[in-house]
Design an enzyme around this catalytic site. Structure first.
Site, PDB file in Angstrom:
ATOM      1  N   SER A 196      37.693  21.116 -36.626  1.00 46.42           N
ATOM      2  CA  SER A 196      37.690  22.536 -36.017  1.00 46.42           C
ATOM      3  C   SER A 196      38.805  23.038 -35.723  1.00 46.42           C
ATOM      4  O   SER A 196      39.812  22.323 -35.253  1.00 46.42           O
ATOM      5  CB  SER A 196      36.550  22.458 -34.673  1.00 46.42           C
ATOM      6  N   TYR A 231      33.625  17.742 -27.298  1.00 42.32           N
ATOM      7  CA  TYR A 231      33.623  18.456 -28.828  1.00 42.32           C
ATOM      8  C   TYR A 231      35.082  18.608 -29.295  1.00 42.32           C
ATOM      9  O   TYR A 231      35.555  18.218 -30.366  1.00 42.32           O
ATOM     10  CB  TYR A 231      33.023  19.660 -28.799  1.00 42.32           C
TER      11      TYR A 231
END
Length: 271
Positions: free
Chosen positions: A154, A168
């Site tokens: 990401s 995350y």
């Protein structure tokens, strides 16, 4: 075979895409089926995977899809996934570790369980799925056409930004580092290992911010290229890394983020 097919075709290859019932995973699975691959689709909800596989098979594309349930958040789930894949194929040309979860909460209230759950899926599950399926990847690997692994990172793994998703962002930074580590170790096995580092795309995980066209437009306005990602952006990157044209690329963290990974608010000498 046409020139573009020589570079980007995945015809005849077998792929596994975890977490492929929705979002980016489904975009990747769709691209591979359109490119001629046999694609195994796995996620926690077997019925959803079977439904997606049926929808992809109805496209009339040169490839095919098979859906089944798998949970990569536990050791038992990873064992079951590996056993199911091995029962379906003796070779795995492409492994896409896409399954992922997130958790958001203010720092002061961030729960222990929210950290453990995200790391278990995004890092631990990814590592052990890869480890267990190495014999199938080895069986498909060759000097001219290596086996391929794509991990889902990401843009949040490249920037010091949490937006309350502390586990995350840490997990995706770990995925990026693990990708480079495994790329180095697997090169001699003729297996490439790369990662996507997406910015905002429409998915179940980002539905809170991108579900409507107006929301997507607002989020896209913060991206240097002025929009959120589209399925074609994922598809093209997938076929590049998995086709023969991507056979010399390993250890790359590919930013699919419209320029967010190089975006900053710092100024030095200009007003």
């Amino acid at each position: 075979m046409a020139y573009l097919d020589e570079l980007f075709s995945v015809a005849g290859k077998t792929a596994l895409v975890t977490g492929a019932a929705t979002g980016i995973g489904r975009m990747i699975a769709t691209a591979l089926v359109q490119g001629g691959a046999r694609v195994l689709i796995a996620s926690r909800k077997a019925a959803d995977c079977e439904k997606v596989a049926a929808e992809l098979n109805a496209l009339g594309a040169p490839g095919s899809a098979e859906g089944f349930g798998a949970d990569v958040s536990t050791e038992q789930g990873v064992d079951a996934l590996a056993a199911e894949v091995k029962a379906r194929t003796g070779k795995l040309h492409i492994l896409v570790n896409n399954a992922g979860v997130s958790w958001g909460a203010p720092l002061e209230a961030f729960p222990y369980s929210g950290w453990a759950k995200v790391l278990n899926v995004n890092v631990t599950g990814l590592f052990h799925v890869t480890r267990q399926l190495l014999p199938l990847l080895d069986a498909a690997a060759g000097d001219d056409d290596p086996a391929r692994i794509i991990n889902l990172g990401s843009v949040m793994g490249t920037q010091p930004l949490a937006d309350d998703a502390y586990s995350y962002t840490a997990s995706k930074a770990a995925v990026h580092h693990l990708t480079k580590t495994l790329a180095n170790e697997f090169a001699s096995r003729r297996i490439t290992v790369n990662a996507f580092a997406p910015g905002p795309f429409q998915s179940r995980m980002t539905a809170f911010a991108t579900a409507s066209d107006d929301q997507a437009k607002t989020v896209g306005s913060r991206v240097p290229l002025g929009r959120i990602g589209a399925p074609s952006d994922i598809a093209a990157a997938t076929l590049f890394l998995c086709g023969r044209g991507g056979s010399y690329v390993t250890g790359a963290i590919l930013p699919l983020d419209g320029g967010q990974s190089v975006q900053h608010g710092m100024t030095l000498f200009k007003e």
